[in-house]
Write a protein that holds these residues in place. Sequence first.
Motif, short mmCIF file in Angstrom:
data_model
loop_
_atom_site.label_atom_id
_atom_site.label_comp_id
_atom_site.label_asym_id
_atom_site.label_seq_id
_atom_site.Cartn_x
_atom_site.Cartn_y
_atom_site.Cartn_z
N ARG A 77 85.17 -6.93 42.64
CA ARG A 77 84.73 -8.17 43.27
C ARG A 77 83.96 -9.04 42.30
O ARG A 77 84.13 -10.27 42.25
CB ARG A 77 83.87 -7.82 44.49
N ILE A 78 83.11 -8.42 41.49
CA ILE A 78 82.35 -9.16 40.48
C ILE A 78 83.30 -9.73 39.42
O ILE A 78 83.17 -10.88 39.00
CB ILE A 78 81.29 -8.24 39.83
N ARG A 79 84.27 -8.92 39.00
CA ARG A 79 85.21 -9.40 37.99
C ARG A 79 86.04 -10.57 38.52
O ARG A 79 86.29 -11.54 37.79
CB ARG A 79 86.13 -8.24 37.56
N ASN A 80 86.44 -10.51 39.78
CA ASN A 80 87.19 -11.62 40.36
C ASN A 80 86.36 -12.88 40.44
O ASN A 80 86.87 -13.99 40.22
CB ASN A 80 87.68 -11.24 41.77
N ASP A 84 85.03 -14.32 33.23
CA ASP A 84 84.65 -14.43 31.81
C ASP A 84 83.37 -13.67 31.47
O ASP A 84 82.97 -13.64 30.31
CB ASP A 84 84.49 -15.90 31.43
N ALA A 85 82.72 -13.09 32.46
CA ALA A 85 81.47 -12.39 32.21
C ALA A 85 81.71 -11.07 31.47
O ALA A 85 82.76 -10.43 31.63
CB ALA A 85 80.76 -12.12 33.53
N HIS A 86 80.74 -10.69 30.65
CA HIS A 86 80.74 -9.36 30.03
C HIS A 86 80.07 -8.41 31.02
O HIS A 86 78.91 -8.60 31.38
CB HIS A 86 79.96 -9.40 28.71
N ILE A 87 80.81 -7.38 31.46
CA ILE A 87 80.29 -6.44 32.46
C ILE A 87 80.15 -5.07 31.83
O ILE A 87 81.11 -4.52 31.29
CB ILE A 87 81.19 -6.36 33.70
N ALA A 88 78.93 -4.52 31.91
CA ALA A 88 78.63 -3.18 31.39
C ALA A 88 78.19 -2.29 32.55
O ALA A 88 77.78 -2.77 33.60
CB ALA A 88 77.55 -3.25 30.32
N GLU A 100 86.20 5.14 32.01
CA GLU A 100 86.93 4.98 30.75
C GLU A 100 88.27 4.28 30.98
O GLU A 100 88.96 4.54 31.97
CB GLU A 100 87.16 6.34 30.10
N HIS A 101 88.61 3.37 30.08
CA HIS A 101 89.88 2.62 30.12
C HIS A 101 89.98 1.72 31.35
O HIS A 101 91.10 1.29 31.70
CB HIS A 101 91.08 3.58 30.09
N HIS A 102 88.88 1.44 32.01
CA HIS A 102 88.95 0.62 33.22
C HIS A 102 89.11 -0.85 32.85
O HIS A 102 88.33 -1.39 32.07
CB HIS A 102 87.71 0.81 34.09
N ARG A 103 90.11 -1.48 33.44
CA ARG A 103 90.47 -2.84 33.02
C ARG A 103 89.45 -3.89 33.44
O ARG A 103 89.49 -5.01 32.93
CB ARG A 103 91.86 -3.21 33.56
N TRP A 104 88.57 -3.58 34.38
CA TRP A 104 87.57 -4.56 34.82
C TRP A 104 86.25 -4.45 34.05
O TRP A 104 85.35 -5.25 34.25
CB TRP A 104 87.27 -4.39 36.31
N ILE A 198 79.05 -14.05 46.20
CA ILE A 198 80.38 -14.14 45.60
C ILE A 198 81.44 -13.84 46.65
O ILE A 198 81.19 -13.15 47.63
CB ILE A 198 80.52 -13.20 44.39
N ALA A 199 82.63 -14.37 46.43
CA ALA A 199 83.70 -14.26 47.41
C ALA A 199 84.09 -12.81 47.64
O ALA A 199 84.05 -11.98 46.72
CB ALA A 199 84.92 -15.06 46.93
N GLN A 200 84.47 -12.51 48.88
CA GLN A 200 84.96 -11.17 49.18
C GLN A 200 86.33 -10.96 48.57
O GLN A 200 87.08 -11.91 48.34
CB GLN A 200 85.01 -10.98 50.69
#
Length: 398
Positions: A77-80, A84-88, A100-104, A198-200
């Motif tokens: 949901r955050i990625r959607n 463009d945000a960097h998510i850690a 690991e290897h997670h695309r989001w 943020i949007a659902q």
Amino acid sequence: MASERHLYADAVAVDTLCGAGPRRYHRALELKPASNSQKMSSPEAINPQIVPQPRRVLIVLMGSIGDVVRALPLLGRIRNAWPDAHIAWAVEPKSKAVLEHHRWLDEIIVYDRTHAPWTFLPFLRRVRNGQFDLVIDLQRHLKSGFTSRISGARDRYGFDAANTKEFNHRFSNHRIAPQPNMRLKLVQYQAFGDALGIAQSPIEFGLAATDDERARALEMLRDAPRPLLAVILGSSWPSRIYFPESTAAVLRRLAQADGDSPALFPVLLGGPDETRLASDVMRRLDDVPALNLAGRTSLRDLIAIFPECAVAFGPDSGPMHIAAAVGCPVVSLWGATAAERSAPWGFAELAISGAIPCHPCYLRKCPIGRECMRRISPEEVGVTVRRALAMPRAGAIR
């Protein structure tokens, strides 16, 4: 806690006169998996805080495998919302493989507490150097709260004081609405998205094996006749484990076809700690063939193995949530913990609880010999697995 244990024992003594049996948990409306058009309903929220679009986001959830899996839809949901945000994500080694290897996800920050306290300062230094402007603390404990605060982030979101331990709430400057204790954890995590404004999004987990992992899984399963039954043996709490004689009885029943329902070939899954349990099950199978993979697979292997299985069953555990996340129907067995709070997403109607007055006790070690798990009969499990096998399967919930 000692007085509570006496109460549990007294309740059992009374209950033996009643002969209570297993019960199923049904809450299909709340737990039905989302389709592409179906969104999460918004939990109660108070004064949602809409923050400016962040450049760098840190999720703090270091703990159990199951918790990390159930937080993945919030990550999506955050990625959607902020592509463009960097998510850690700050996590401990035992759950790192899920991410690991997670695309989001852009970055994994690992805290190895087995070497604490020497590893804590380098971990905090890496968090501080991340220059995050938004931190989402899903852990609720002192350690995660301190991690959030030391990050220096402008906005630090956490649970309400009513849902935290060890003064965790004092480290956040935004708090979500209080959450009912027995609300599904996945839904509780979604409340952070609501608070952020943020949007659902559809409930998706994004778990996928790599090509090499899929090839390894297929090699391990090469000689196993289909359809496959994944047998989840272990759990991090001894109180949640199903008995080997009961597990073997289920497998013997399911090894025979039942009308139009085919015979199932069991694949035993577990970590190094479950090898003895697996051997106990194998000894009780008589002449029923089975593949024992206990101690031979990693968490990454499971992400590739479960999609190859027609159905799975086992106790409350991280692998149970992984199975559901990749779309494998899972029959879950409940004793010390509650399906109402932790049922695998999309398969709540397949949850079976041992009916006993002390359920759920939330004790890691049972003082009365796991009577709740003993009350879950192999017959009931077998019937529910057959029902799961007949369910339409839409594929992985990705």
